[in-house]
Design a protein around this motif. Sequence first.
Motif, mmCIF file in Angstrom:
data_model
loop_
_atom_site.group_PDB
_atom_site.id
_atom_site.type_symbol
_atom_site.label_atom_id
_atom_site.label_comp_id
_atom_site.label_asym_id
_atom_site.label_seq_id
_atom_site.Cartn_x
_atom_site.Cartn_y
_atom_site.Cartn_z
ATOM 1 N N THR A 1 1.202 1.754 5.205
ATOM 2 C CA THR A 1 1.273 2.860 4.216
ATOM 3 C C THR A 1 1.378 4.103 4.722
ATOM 4 O O THR A 1 0.887 4.387 5.956
ATOM 5 C CB THR A 1 0.284 2.730 3.076
ATOM 6 O OG1 THR A 1 -1.062 2.744 3.801
ATOM 7 C CG2 THR A 1 0.417 1.390 2.451
ATOM 8 N N ASP B 1 16.126 11.494 -3.100
ATOM 9 C CA ASP B 1 15.022 10.490 -3.792
ATOM 10 C C ASP B 1 15.633 9.017 -3.602
ATOM 11 O O ASP B 1 14.821 8.112 -3.268
ATOM 12 C CB ASP B 1 14.799 11.032 -5.198
ATOM 13 C CG ASP B 1 13.861 10.158 -5.698
ATOM 14 O OD1 ASP B 1 12.477 10.392 -5.217
ATOM 15 O OD2 ASP B 1 14.071 9.297 -6.507
ATOM 16 N N GLN C 1 7.740 0.529 -0.674
ATOM 17 C CA GLN C 1 7.062 1.035 -1.795
ATOM 18 C C GLN C 1 7.101 2.627 -1.772
ATOM 19 O O GLN C 1 6.957 2.956 -0.769
ATOM 20 C CB GLN C 1 5.561 0.422 -1.938
ATOM 21 C CG GLN C 1 5.552 -1.044 -2.428
ATOM 22 C CD GLN C 1 4.081 -1.477 -2.681
ATOM 23 O OE1 GLN C 1 3.241 -0.456 -2.979
ATOM 24 N NE2 GLN C 1 3.817 -2.494 -2.126
ATOM 25 N N VAL C 2 7.528 3.229 -2.910
ATOM 26 C CA VAL C 2 7.584 4.661 -2.979
ATOM 27 C C VAL C 2 6.841 5.022 -4.186
ATOM 28 O O VAL C 2 7.089 4.759 -5.433
ATOM 29 C CB VAL C 2 8.933 5.169 -2.840
ATOM 30 C CG1 VAL C 2 9.176 6.716 -3.053
ATOM 31 C CG2 VAL C 2 9.794 4.587 -1.651
ATOM 32 N N GLU C 3 5.958 6.015 -4.133
ATOM 33 C CA GLU C 3 5.292 6.747 -5.113
ATOM 34 C C GLU C 3 5.624 8.322 -4.954
ATOM 35 O O GLU C 3 4.930 8.754 -3.851
ATOM 36 C CB GLU C 3 3.806 6.276 -5.478
ATOM 37 C CG GLU C 3 3.159 7.045 -6.581
ATOM 38 C CD GLU C 3 1.651 7.046 -6.368
ATOM 39 O OE1 GLU C 3 0.888 7.601 -7.239
ATOM 40 O OE2 GLU C 3 1.203 6.133 -5.543
ATOM 41 N N GLN C 4 6.155 8.889 -5.784
ATOM 42 C CA GLN C 4 6.209 10.323 -5.554
ATOM 43 C C GLN C 4 4.844 10.922 -6.004
ATOM 44 O O GLN C 4 4.567 10.689 -7.160
ATOM 45 C CB GLN C 4 7.430 11.126 -6.548
ATOM 46 C CG GLN C 4 7.680 12.387 -6.012
ATOM 47 C CD GLN C 4 8.875 13.334 -6.940
ATOM 48 O OE1 GLN C 4 9.936 12.443 -6.869
ATOM 49 N NE2 GLN C 4 8.595 14.017 -7.585
ATOM 50 N N LEU C 5 4.521 11.817 -5.169
ATOM 51 C CA LEU C 5 3.125 12.371 -5.407
ATOM 52 C C LEU C 5 3.495 14.031 -5.890
ATOM 53 O O LEU C 5 2.496 14.457 -6.815
ATOM 54 C CB LEU C 5 2.232 12.542 -4.180
ATOM 55 C CG LEU C 5 1.697 11.206 -3.714
ATOM 56 C CD1 LEU C 5 1.181 11.474 -2.491
ATOM 57 C CD2 LEU C 5 1.160 10.247 -4.644
ATOM 58 N N ARG D 1 -5.262 10.262 0.627
ATOM 59 C CA ARG D 1 -4.500 8.939 0.403
ATOM 60 C C ARG D 1 -4.615 8.173 1.855
ATOM 61 O O ARG D 1 -4.197 7.157 1.926
ATOM 62 C CB ARG D 1 -2.920 9.360 0.194
ATOM 63 C CG ARG D 1 -2.808 9.750 -1.142
ATOM 64 C CD ARG D 1 -2.704 8.573 -2.053
ATOM 65 N NE ARG D 1 -2.571 9.080 -3.517
ATOM 66 C CZ ARG D 1 -1.769 8.190 -4.442
ATOM 67 N NH1 ARG D 1 -1.287 7.092 -3.911
ATOM 68 N NH2 ARG D 1 -1.461 8.614 -5.683
ATOM 69 N N VAL E 1 4.290 6.097 0.766
ATOM 70 C CA VAL E 1 5.215 5.407 1.073
ATOM 71 C C VAL E 1 4.563 3.948 1.742
ATOM 72 O O VAL E 1 3.653 4.191 2.243
ATOM 73 C CB VAL E 1 6.188 5.679 1.922
ATOM 74 C CG1 VAL E 1 7.207 6.892 1.193
ATOM 75 C CG2 VAL E 1 5.859 6.103 3.259
ATOM 76 N N SER E 2 5.163 2.695 1.645
ATOM 77 C CA SER E 2 4.831 1.586 2.267
ATOM 78 C C SER E 2 6.079 1.108 3.165
ATOM 79 O O SER E 2 7.193 1.189 2.768
ATOM 80 C CB SER E 2 4.462 0.468 1.579
ATOM 81 O OG SER E 2 3.328 0.655 0.918
ATOM 82 N N TYR F 1 5.809 11.817 -0.822
ATOM 83 C CA TYR F 1 5.661 10.867 -1.286
ATOM 84 C C TYR F 1 4.443 9.929 -0.697
ATOM 85 O O TYR F 1 4.302 10.070 0.671
ATOM 86 C CB TYR F 1 6.816 9.708 -0.761
ATOM 87 C CG TYR F 1 8.055 10.384 -1.475
ATOM 88 C CD1 TYR F 1 8.659 9.843 -2.691
ATOM 89 C CD2 TYR F 1 9.269 11.186 -0.709
ATOM 90 C CE1 TYR F 1 9.718 10.360 -3.428
ATOM 91 C CE2 TYR F 1 10.181 11.650 -1.161
ATOM 92 C CZ TYR F 1 10.548 11.265 -2.554
ATOM 93 O OH TYR F 1 11.676 11.629 -3.033
ATOM 94 N N ARG G 1 14.024 5.719 -1.551
ATOM 95 C CA ARG G 1 13.590 4.600 -2.244
ATOM 96 C C ARG G 1 14.327 3.441 -1.529
ATOM 97 O O ARG G 1 13.864 2.180 -1.696
ATOM 98 C CB ARG G 1 13.931 4.663 -3.798
ATOM 99 C CG ARG G 1 13.005 5.564 -4.256
ATOM 100 C CD ARG G 1 13.026 5.906 -5.810
ATOM 101 N NE ARG G 1 12.382 6.991 -6.156
ATOM 102 C CZ ARG G 1 11.033 7.040 -6.499
ATOM 103 N NH1 ARG G 1 10.371 5.735 -6.454
ATOM 104 N NH2 ARG G 1 10.344 8.174 -6.906
#
Length: 203
Positions: free
Chosen positions: A143, A165, A174-178, A32, A201-202, A199, A169
Amino acid sequence: MDPEFWRARWQEGKIAFHEGKPNVLLAQFASRLDGKRRVLVPLCGKSDDLAYLASLGHEVVGIELVEDAVRAFFSEHALSPTVEGTRYTAAGITLFARNVFDVTREDTGPIDAIYDRAALVALPPETRIQYIAHLRAIAGHATGLLVAIEYPQELLPGPPFSVPDAEVRMHFAQVEQLAEQKLESGRAAELGTAVERMYAVSL
Ligand SMILES: C[S@@+](CC[C@H](N)C(=O)[O-])C[C@H]1O[C@@H](n2cnc3c(N)ncnc32)[C@H](O)[C@@H]1O
């Protein structure tokens, strides 16, 4: 936390947070960070993740309060750093032996990504807001990757603190759980219910 708290922990060798090998979730999701040249690692300790990120071709900029930890990182990796004041550099890795809040964008230079493991969760709630604002002042809207843990905070005093969590957030744009897994080590793991999440994140 009071800086003396961390100095005492390093002095007494109470560093159970130190994994002694690259973090498993980082190794799983390091791609990533592909294409990100300079990676900031706040509250880095003497983490092997610093060397791991450098081995992937990143320039690594770490910040660690305790100078003995910074020196230990370089000596344990058989590196002889160039030292300018509190700035130690060798093999594409620059570590500032400073309080993160005293390090500016002028000190670090441009940052393309952040990697936070056991840093956000090392800080008490009121400081976490200030910490994220400070990362933004250094790294803009970079990011990155975040490893956070969650457990019932009332059962255990931090650090490490539970950063649920919903709070993650709230902090990041921006948050995407991986990934999510059962926490396997440390005091919180003994509760049996603690989880660890990775995560993207940005800021
Ligand atoms: C829980 S440890 C995690 C270290 C590292 N990220 C790892 O994964 O091994 C937190 C580290 O942050 C450092 N620290 C705490 N407060 C700090 C601050 N305000 N500025 C810079 N470093 C700090 C501590 O000395 C400690 O080494």
